[in-house]
Write a protein that holds these residues in place. Structure first.
Motif, short mmCIF file in Angstrom:
data_model
loop_
_atom_site.label_atom_id
_atom_site.label_comp_id
_atom_site.label_asym_id
_atom_site.label_seq_id
_atom_site.Cartn_x
_atom_site.Cartn_y
_atom_site.Cartn_z
N ASN A 149 -29.42 -25.61 9.97
CA ASN A 149 -28.01 -25.69 10.32
C ASN A 149 -27.54 -24.29 10.73
N PRO A 150 -26.95 -24.14 11.92
CA PRO A 150 -26.58 -22.81 12.39
C PRO A 150 -25.52 -22.09 11.56
N ILE A 151 -24.82 -22.78 10.66
CA ILE A 151 -23.86 -22.06 9.80
C ILE A 151 -24.58 -21.09 8.87
N HIS A 152 -25.90 -21.24 8.74
CA HIS A 152 -26.68 -20.38 7.85
C HIS A 152 -27.34 -19.21 8.57
N TRP A 153 -27.19 -19.11 9.90
CA TRP A 153 -27.83 -17.99 10.59
C TRP A 153 -27.09 -17.52 11.84
N ASN A 154 -26.14 -18.31 12.38
CA ASN A 154 -25.47 -17.96 13.62
C ASN A 154 -23.99 -17.69 13.34
N GLU A 155 -23.63 -16.41 13.37
CA GLU A 155 -22.27 -16.00 13.04
C GLU A 155 -21.23 -16.63 13.98
N ARG A 156 -21.51 -16.65 15.26
CA ARG A 156 -20.58 -17.22 16.23
C ARG A 156 -20.31 -18.70 15.93
N PHE A 157 -21.36 -19.44 15.65
CA PHE A 157 -21.21 -20.86 15.33
C PHE A 157 -20.45 -21.04 14.02
N ALA A 158 -20.82 -20.28 12.99
CA ALA A 158 -20.15 -20.41 11.68
C ALA A 158 -18.65 -20.17 11.81
N LYS A 159 -18.27 -19.15 12.55
CA LYS A 159 -16.84 -18.86 12.72
C LYS A 159 -16.15 -19.92 13.57
N ALA A 160 -16.88 -20.47 14.54
CA ALA A 160 -16.29 -21.51 15.40
C ALA A 160 -15.96 -22.78 14.62
N VAL A 161 -16.67 -23.03 13.53
CA VAL A 161 -16.38 -24.23 12.73
C VAL A 161 -15.48 -23.91 11.53
N GLY A 162 -14.90 -22.71 11.53
CA GLY A 162 -13.90 -22.37 10.52
C GLY A 162 -14.38 -21.61 9.31
N LEU A 163 -15.63 -21.22 9.29
CA LEU A 163 -16.14 -20.44 8.16
C LEU A 163 -15.85 -18.96 8.37
N PRO A 164 -15.78 -18.17 7.30
CA PRO A 164 -15.50 -16.75 7.46
C PRO A 164 -16.66 -15.97 8.09
N ASP A 165 -17.87 -16.50 7.95
CA ASP A 165 -19.08 -15.85 8.46
C ASP A 165 -20.24 -16.77 8.13
N VAL A 166 -21.44 -16.31 8.34
CA VAL A 166 -22.63 -17.06 7.94
C VAL A 166 -22.58 -17.26 6.42
N ILE A 167 -23.00 -18.44 5.96
CA ILE A 167 -23.03 -18.69 4.52
C ILE A 167 -24.45 -19.07 4.09
N ALA A 168 -24.78 -18.73 2.87
CA ALA A 168 -26.09 -19.08 2.32
C ALA A 168 -26.18 -20.59 2.10
N HIS A 169 -27.38 -21.11 2.22
CA HIS A 169 -27.63 -22.52 1.90
C HIS A 169 -27.27 -22.74 0.43
N GLY A 170 -26.66 -23.87 0.13
CA GLY A 170 -26.37 -24.19 -1.26
C GLY A 170 -27.63 -24.23 -2.10
N MET A 171 -28.67 -24.83 -1.56
CA MET A 171 -29.91 -24.93 -2.33
C MET A 171 -30.58 -23.56 -2.52
N TYR A 172 -30.36 -22.63 -1.60
CA TYR A 172 -30.85 -21.26 -1.78
C TYR A 172 -30.12 -20.61 -2.96
N THR A 173 -28.81 -20.82 -2.99
CA THR A 173 -28.02 -20.27 -4.09
C THR A 173 -28.46 -20.89 -5.42
N MET A 174 -28.66 -22.19 -5.43
CA MET A 174 -29.14 -22.87 -6.63
C MET A 174 -30.50 -22.31 -7.07
N ALA A 175 -31.35 -22.04 -6.10
CA ALA A 175 -32.68 -21.51 -6.41
C ALA A 175 -32.61 -20.17 -7.13
N GLN A 176 -31.60 -19.36 -6.83
CA GLN A 176 -31.48 -18.07 -7.52
C GLN A 176 -31.18 -18.28 -9.00
#
Length: 142
Positions: free
Chosen positions: A39-66
């Protein structure tokens, strides 16, 4: 290698010291390859911002893995996580700089069960926001 934690050494209420896990965008790209979640929200800043996010965000499952990594680092070998669950409560925003983001995970032993198992409650934060809620792991200790 982490020292092994034995069941007899832990007490209910015992705090597990916090650990910090640095997240950079390269980590997200590697995780995308391993998980198949491109999903480009996890690596493409332009796409993430275009869909209303502040920037690229980590995968939820990546965060859970930590959180899982935190528990296994604490418990050591041959301990095993036998149950683990979380709720995602906030995003981990990962800016495109050398610092990236930091996920800080801490824990507390909430309960001692039969068969040398303990329940560990986890707290995970990034940028003053709690990113995992109701995070609990059942760990089989030595």
């Amino acid at each position: 290698m982490t020292a092994t934690v034995s069941y007899d050494e832990v007490e209910v209420g015992q705090e597990i010291p916090a650990a910090e896990y640095r997240v950079r965008r390269v980590n997200l790209v590697m995780y995308a390859g391993a998980s198949g979640d491109f999903n480009p929200i996890h690596w493409n800043e332009r796409f993430a911002k275009a869909v209303g996010l502040p920037d690229v965000i980590a995968h939820g499952m990546y965060t859970m893995a930590q959180g899982g990594r935190f528990v296994t680092d604490w418990a050591g070998d041959p301990a095993a996580v036998v149950d683990y669950g979380v709720r995602f409560s906030s995003m981990v925003v990962v800016p495109d700089d050398d610092e990236g983001a930091t996920i800080t995970v801490s824990g507390v032993v909430e309960e001692k069960l039969d068969d040398k198992r303990v329940v560990v409650g986890l707290t995970a934060r990034a940028d003053d926001a709690k990113v995992l809620s109701r995070a609990r792991a059942v760990v089989q200790l030595a």
